[in-house]
Design a protein around this motif. Sequence first.
Motif, mmCIF file in Angstrom:
data_model
loop_
_atom_site.group_PDB
_atom_site.id
_atom_site.type_symbol
_atom_site.label_atom_id
_atom_site.label_comp_id
_atom_site.label_asym_id
_atom_site.label_seq_id
_atom_site.Cartn_x
_atom_site.Cartn_y
_atom_site.Cartn_z
ATOM 1 N N LEU A 1 0.827 -1.211 0.000
ATOM 2 C CA LEU A 1 0.000 0.000 0.000
ATOM 3 C C LEU A 1 0.859 1.258 0.000
ATOM 4 O O LEU A 1 0.560 2.240 -0.688
ATOM 5 N N GLU A 2 1.956 1.215 0.768
ATOM 6 C CA GLU A 2 2.837 2.392 0.810
ATOM 7 C C GLU A 2 3.508 2.629 -0.544
ATOM 8 O O GLU A 2 3.614 3.770 -1.011
ATOM 9 N N GLU A 3 3.924 1.537 -1.184
ATOM 10 C CA GLU A 3 4.570 1.686 -2.496
ATOM 11 C C GLU A 3 3.592 2.227 -3.533
ATOM 12 O O GLU A 3 3.929 3.115 -4.315
ATOM 13 N N LEU A 4 2.340 1.712 -3.528
ATOM 14 C CA LEU A 4 1.326 2.229 -4.454
ATOM 15 C C LEU A 4 1.013 3.682 -4.150
ATOM 16 O O LEU A 4 0.839 4.509 -5.055
ATOM 17 N N THR A 5 0.922 4.032 -2.845
ATOM 18 C CA THR A 5 0.602 5.405 -2.459
ATOM 19 C C THR A 5 1.678 6.368 -2.940
ATOM 20 O O THR A 5 1.392 7.438 -3.504
ATOM 21 N N ILE A 6 2.934 5.992 -2.746
ATOM 22 C CA ILE A 6 4.046 6.865 -3.187
ATOM 23 C C ILE A 6 3.995 7.074 -4.696
ATOM 24 O O ILE A 6 4.120 8.200 -5.196
ATOM 25 N N SER A 7 3.773 5.978 -5.456
ATOM 26 C CA SER A 7 3.722 6.086 -6.918
ATOM 27 C C SER A 7 2.590 6.999 -7.360
ATOM 28 O O SER A 7 2.735 7.790 -8.298
ATOM 29 N N ALA A 8 1.425 6.907 -6.666
ATOM 30 C CA ALA A 8 0.277 7.721 -7.067
ATOM 31 C C ALA A 8 0.478 9.177 -6.701
ATOM 32 O O ALA A 8 0.175 10.088 -7.475
ATOM 33 N N GLU A 9 0.989 9.441 -5.489
ATOM 34 C CA GLU A 9 1.172 10.828 -5.054
ATOM 35 C C GLU A 9 2.216 11.538 -5.901
ATOM 36 O O GLU A 9 2.079 12.730 -6.201
ATOM 37 N N VAL A 10 3.277 10.817 -6.280
ATOM 38 C CA VAL A 10 4.311 11.424 -7.139
ATOM 39 C C VAL A 10 3.706 11.894 -8.453
ATOM 40 O O VAL A 10 4.108 12.911 -9.021
ATOM 41 N N ARG A 11 2.706 11.175 -8.952
ATOM 42 C CA ARG A 11 2.062 11.535 -10.211
ATOM 43 C C ARG A 11 0.903 12.515 -10.045
ATOM 44 O O ARG A 11 0.164 12.778 -10.980
ATOM 45 N N GLY A 12 0.701 13.024 -8.810
ATOM 46 C CA GLY A 12 -0.291 14.064 -8.590
ATOM 47 C C GLY A 12 -1.704 13.567 -8.390
ATOM 48 O O GLY A 12 -2.645 14.349 -8.502
ATOM 49 N N PHE A 13 -1.903 12.270 -8.119
ATOM 50 C CA PHE A 13 -3.238 11.753 -7.917
ATOM 51 C C PHE A 13 -3.680 11.980 -6.470
ATOM 52 O O PHE A 13 -2.911 11.736 -5.523
ATOM 53 N N THR A 14 -4.921 12.423 -6.276
ATOM 54 C CA THR A 14 -5.446 12.727 -4.943
ATOM 55 C C THR A 14 -6.178 11.546 -4.329
ATOM 56 O O THR A 14 -6.492 11.575 -3.147
#
Length: 846
Positions: A88-101
């Motif tokens: 979950l942390e890895e997916l969260t980091i990938s999404a936040e880096v790409r600007g997804f809320t």
Amino acid sequence: MVKNTIGFLKISLIAILALCIGVFLCMTNYMVGQSDKAINDIGEIYMSAMSAQLKIHFDSIIDLRLSQVEGIVERTPTNTVTYGDEMLEELTISAEVRGFTHLGLYRAEDGIELIYGDELELPNAAPFFASLNHGDEKVATAHARSSEDTLLLGIPADYPMKDGKKSTALVVGMPLNYINEAMELDVGNAEVHSHIIQKTGDYVLRSSENEGTSYYEYLEKSITESGQSGPEEIKRLQETLQTGNNYSTVVTIGGEERHIYVTDLPNSEWYMVTVMPYGDLDATITRLGDQRIYSTLIGSAIMLLALLSVFFIYFRLTQRQLKELEEARKQAERANLAKSEFLSNMSHDIRTPMNAIMGMTAIATENMDDAERVEDCLKKISVSGKHLLGLINDVLDMSKIESGKMTLNISRISLRDTMDSIVNIVQPQVKEKNQTFDIFIRNVITENVFCDGVRLNQVLINILGNAVKYTPEEGEIHVTFDQEASPKGADYVRVHFRIKDTGMGMTPEFCKKIFDSFSREDSTRVQKTEGTGLGMAITKYIVDKMEGTIEVTSELNRGSEFHVVLDLEKASEKEEDMKLPDWQMLVVDDNELFGQSAVDSLKEIGVRAEWADAGLKAIEMVKEHHSRQDDYDIVLLDWKMPGMNGIETARRIRNLVGEDVPVLLISAYDWSEFKEEACAAGITGFISKPLFKSTLYYGLKKFICDEMQNDEQSQNEMIQDYTGKRILLAEDNDLNWEIANELLSAFGFEVKWAENGKLCVEEFCQSAPGYYDVVLMDLRMPVMNGYEAASAIRETEREDSNIPIIAMTADAFAEDIQRCLDCGMNAHVSKPIDMNELLHTLEKYI
């Protein structure tokens, strides 16, 4: 008589004026009546084009964001993670880096399980979830409880979820206003504005002009206020959207005519509404109409004066216009025939290697007792077959090249084989025009690289083909190949290809547009030369795709030079230690660049070499060494040299030193052309240019002492043996089965034939576990195709269900290869079968 003539002229003048005025008034009334229709037609064309551009822009924006979501999956592959904080942390980091809320996992039974972000409410969830359940990519809108409206994007992904089950899709969210900002829909005072609506009429995004929450309500209210039937127009709009067609109409809103154009948007349930007011356009059409009236009046007056004063000038002008019209007609016909000409020339290009294949087959059949001749024919058949395959691939790839979607198939290639192939292909054309052709090799760092060999061949053949085509008989064509360190780093090598000719050359103006599609210089010099004008455009596209550069320098009637630069990755494969005895050799060639390059290459493999630039000088050097009883161990002679050619030079050297010294001929021309004459002159053998280091090594190592020869012979006799290995081959074509069985059996394989995918699966399931070592799978088969058969084998519960499955098919596009991998196959080998490639692949998996 004169009075009668003058009276007749006056009456004629009045009649002509009256006729002109009457015709002019009728035309004016007619054109005024057509203005409204013209406005509608222009508006239709303009709005269609603008909507298409907006649709493409929207598609590119959504594709960009979807590719970023796919990047999350690529960074965290579904088959490499287990559910937990780390995933979950890895997916969260990938999404936040790409600007997804927002980020969540979706499953049909449970909906969206948010990983982070506010709770979401989907007003129209059914189509969005239905698409995800079908494995499609989809976008939709959602309402976040504590933030602005959200754009949802979903792609298929089977991540593990909290309850141990797999997700159907990965869903991300971002502010919906991103689309508005990216597409600049809210442009305020712009004449043309756009909205994005749902099928229900609710706004997804809108310009600042409209009020309310539903576009249908706004449109119905505005149309009704203008005295038109709003409900009927809304009903027509809804019915049109239900059928999936585009909606176009002109309505009056606020006393002003407006053109409304509605079209659907990809990957969504949304529609783009584009609105253009007709006020400025109407004024523009009216202004153009007035200008047309004034111009017509002036033109009529000039025509009347011309008719009354100088009739013959008018006649001459008419004749000139007819000629221009005829020329325009011819140009239009040439444009219409462009496709036919292209296909005709492509037919010629395809028939050329076919002619070589059929001709060499006939020659081999007639010379079955001459093993060397048959071997030479088979080699040329193989080269021509590969060239033909490349042409076929080019024809099939043409649409992708033009649309910018061409892909490169990177594999390990030998630059020596590439250059040999180029020489073999161009030899017949050079011979036909009696041209001088030579190829120079220098500063070779590595011979093996990773590259798309077919595309590289295509680039060089296109340039060389033009060089031969536009160079007159007895002209010269030189190819120079050299390497240097690449700025990309130690794992790469920069390769230079320079192709220079003494042909007709090009004007500076044409050099600037030579890489444009269908560009051919409009000159009587090239009118009889066949070509479509596509070759250089395709060449430039391929070089750009390879991240290289291509430049041309040319001077009219003095020739042209093309310079191609590519940075290619070195192939990390250990090469054979190429060392020859400490021989003393003489290289004879009139070109200093070639001679010095050959001497340097020979020194690298342990040979002491000297260079002579002419046959007479070579004879003197041989005579001097012979007088000291220090004969050269081997002499290399170029065939074509000014003054005295290689054959005559060899004849005189034989008179000096006898038969003990090997004398080899080197040339870029076909050995069969002069073999008989050369052997009669005492020539020992032949080495074909270009002279790579490996070419010299393998061409000379046969003259090593008997002991070394025996060691090499025993080493060469160690061939691959796969006795005991079993292959299950799925193939519906009898001839293809026979070819594959014959080729594979020669290496010891035991091959079992299945005529279709269903029989292949049945045979696999009925065999003992581990009985077969590999499955070779054709794709297009009756009853069950290769994709279905591979999936069925993978779904069995046998312990060997992970058996290597290799696609062996003529479907060779990049998407075909990816589909094979997606359905569970391990690798892909294209037809026609290349045994080296097939064996290399089999060795990897067996």
